[in-house]
Design a protein around this motif. Structure first.
Motif, short mmCIF file in Angstrom:
data_model
loop_
_atom_site.label_atom_id
_atom_site.label_comp_id
_atom_site.label_asym_id
_atom_site.label_seq_id
_atom_site.Cartn_x
_atom_site.Cartn_y
_atom_site.Cartn_z
N ALA A 98 0.54 -1.40 -0.12
CA ALA A 98 -0.27 -0.23 -0.05
C ALA A 98 0.87 1.42 0.00
CB ALA A 98 -0.78 0.22 1.08
N GLY A 99 2.13 1.02 0.27
CA GLY A 99 3.07 2.20 -0.25
C GLY A 99 3.07 3.02 1.02
N SER A 100 2.83 2.14 2.74
CA SER A 100 2.79 2.68 3.97
C SER A 100 4.72 2.19 3.92
CB SER A 100 1.84 2.33 4.76
OG SER A 100 0.78 3.09 4.40
N CYS A 101 5.11 2.39 4.84
CA CYS A 101 6.67 2.11 5.32
C CYS A 101 6.22 1.64 6.65
CB CYS A 101 7.25 3.71 5.72
SG CYS A 101 9.27 3.61 6.14
N ARG A 102 6.87 -0.21 7.10
CA ARG A 102 7.32 -0.21 7.77
C ARG A 102 8.45 -1.15 8.30
NH1 ARG A 102 2.77 -2.13 9.79
NH2 ARG A 102 0.65 -1.29 8.22
N HIS A 103 8.26 -1.59 9.90
CA HIS A 103 9.16 -1.65 10.28
C HIS A 103 9.48 -3.14 9.95
CE1 HIS A 103 11.91 -3.44 14.01
NE2 HIS A 103 12.00 -2.67 12.81
N LYS A 104 10.47 -3.74 9.65
CA LYS A 104 10.99 -4.91 8.40
C LYS A 104 10.43 -6.19 10.05
CE LYS A 104 14.21 -4.38 5.07
NZ LYS A 104 15.68 -4.48 4.60
N ALA A 105 11.46 -6.24 11.07
CA ALA A 105 11.62 -7.69 11.99
C ALA A 105 9.83 -7.74 12.80
CB ALA A 105 12.30 -7.31 13.10
N SER A 106 9.59 -6.27 12.67
CA SER A 106 8.05 -6.46 13.96
C SER A 106 7.14 -5.88 13.00
CB SER A 106 7.76 -5.25 14.28
OG SER A 106 7.81 -3.96 14.15
N GLY A 107 6.96 -5.88 11.77
CA GLY A 107 5.50 -5.24 10.97
C GLY A 107 5.26 -4.34 11.02
#
Length: 382
Positions: free
Chosen positions: A143-152
């Motif tokens: 969706a183009g949102s920024c997320r932390h890889k490890a935790s989501g």
């Protein structure tokens, strides 16, 4: 030897043998008169002419699209985070070297900080370290949102602070925010009267926040201001800070959860009088900074100057000591002789409530923590 000379220099500057505070307010204008008007009007709370007038004065001076007066800077930060869509469990990138209010606002909304390093010029959030951290630990979802890889966990915003009034590197941070779909919120609490490439701090990000605490460049006793660039954000900010009450001649109807964050008229009256003298205060603070710079020239101690890209208000004059030992000796000797100096804040990840927060390497932050000392900076005729 420099310590006693510095104490003598500061006492000579302020022409005083009494206690010299770090930053005291100056009330030599219309403060008493405007406060008396407010009391005579009986409108001493958040409804009164001075609240609107103060907002307009700050809006005009800063060039912001909208200005919303609040009870303090932390409330303004909390409101900015709320309007930016930051919610419980989200992540916000900020600097480890900051005043605790930056992180308290995150705690109030239930978000978690990501502590990254500062750059060593203006002591603001380092764009290079921010870009590197995002490249390694973040991802844009479908969706183009920024997320932390490890935790989501969603990463929603970047919140630099303009440390001691010196503007951070905003162009670079704005580019990072555009790349990663993040909201830039400027913690400009300390930087009224500071300009980044000709634009006032707090007006380049979607939101900016000013503080008018008793120790700031101007004061309302207690107070803050939310700066917005879009009318929709400004209108929403004013609505939610006024308990989200829908206007009606007599009915009480609130269309969403809101905050009781509006600045009282008494405080705004003080702010209006202070704004009338802002340019004089800033000019005197720059003269004081030049005196300090001259005093330290040629010594082992380096006075912190404004970055080349900016014009700073020099809220707190700051010196870089050679090492931790000389920093401690300077702090001890000045305070023992009733000349108030202070170290920079302890890094936020050292505080128990933020010790588990995500963080990058903090080389410059730790270096600054062990060397910086704030000097008396009250706006006086010099």
């Amino acid at each position: 030897m420099v310590n006693q000379k510095l104490i003598d220099f500061i006492r000579d500057t302020y022409a005083s043998s009494d206690f010299i505070p770090l930053h005291a307010p100056s009330f030599v204008g219309n403060e008493k008169g405007y406060l008396a008007q407010t009391i005579d009007s009986t409108f001493v709370s958040s409804v009164g002419k001075f609240v609107d007038e103060f907002e307009q004065k700050v809006k005009f001076y800063t060039g912001a699209g909208w200005a919303v007066a609040t009870v303090n800077g932390t409330a303004a930060l909390h409101t900015a985070l709320h309007l930016a869509g930051v919610r419980a469990g989200d992540l916000v990138i900020t600097q480890a070297l900051t005043f605790v209010a930056t992180c308290n606002a995150l705690h109030h909304i239930g978000a978690n900080p990501v502590f990254l390093d500062i750059e060593p010029i203006a002591f603001g959030l380092c764009p290079d370290k921010t870009a590197a951290w995002l490249k390694e630990y973040a991802v844009l979802d479908d969706a183009g949102s920024c997320r932390h890889k490890a935790s989501g966990a969603a990463i929603k915003a970047v919140m630099p602070m303009h440390t001691f009034g010196h503007p951070a590197q905003l162009d670079e941070l704005l580019a990072i925010c555009r790349q990663w779909s993040l909201c830039l919120i400027e913690d400009a609490a300390e930087s009224l009267g500071s300009f980044y490439k000709g634009l006032h701090t707090g007006t380049l990000g979607r939101f900016g926040v000013l503080s008018f605490n008793g120790n700031k460049v101007i004061t309302t006793g207690g107070g803050g201001m939310l700066l917005c660039q879009e009318q929709a954000d400004g209108a929403k900010g004013k609505h939610v800070t006024t308990t989200a009450k829908v206007a009606h001649p007599y009915e009480f109807y609130h269309d969403e959860p809101g905050f009781n964050y509006r600045m009282p008229n008494l405080n705004a009256a003080l702010g209006c009088a202070q704004m009338e003298r802002l340019e004089v205060i800033l000019a005197n603070k720059r003269k004081l900074a030049e005196r300090y710079a001259g005093f330290f020239q040629g010594s082992e101690y380096r006075f912190v100057r404004e970055p080349d890209y900016a014009r700073s208000n020099y809220w707190l004059n700051t010196v870089i000591c050679p090492d931790l030992e000389s920093r401690n000796v300077l702090l001890e000797s000045t305070n023992a002789q009733r000349v108030m100096t202070r170290p920079v804040w302890q890094l936020m990840h050292r505080l128990p409530m933020f010790s588990d927060a995500l963080r990058g390497e903090l080389t410059h932050s730790e270096w600054a923590e062990s060397r910086l000392v704030n000097l008396p900076s009250s706006p006086t005729e010099v």
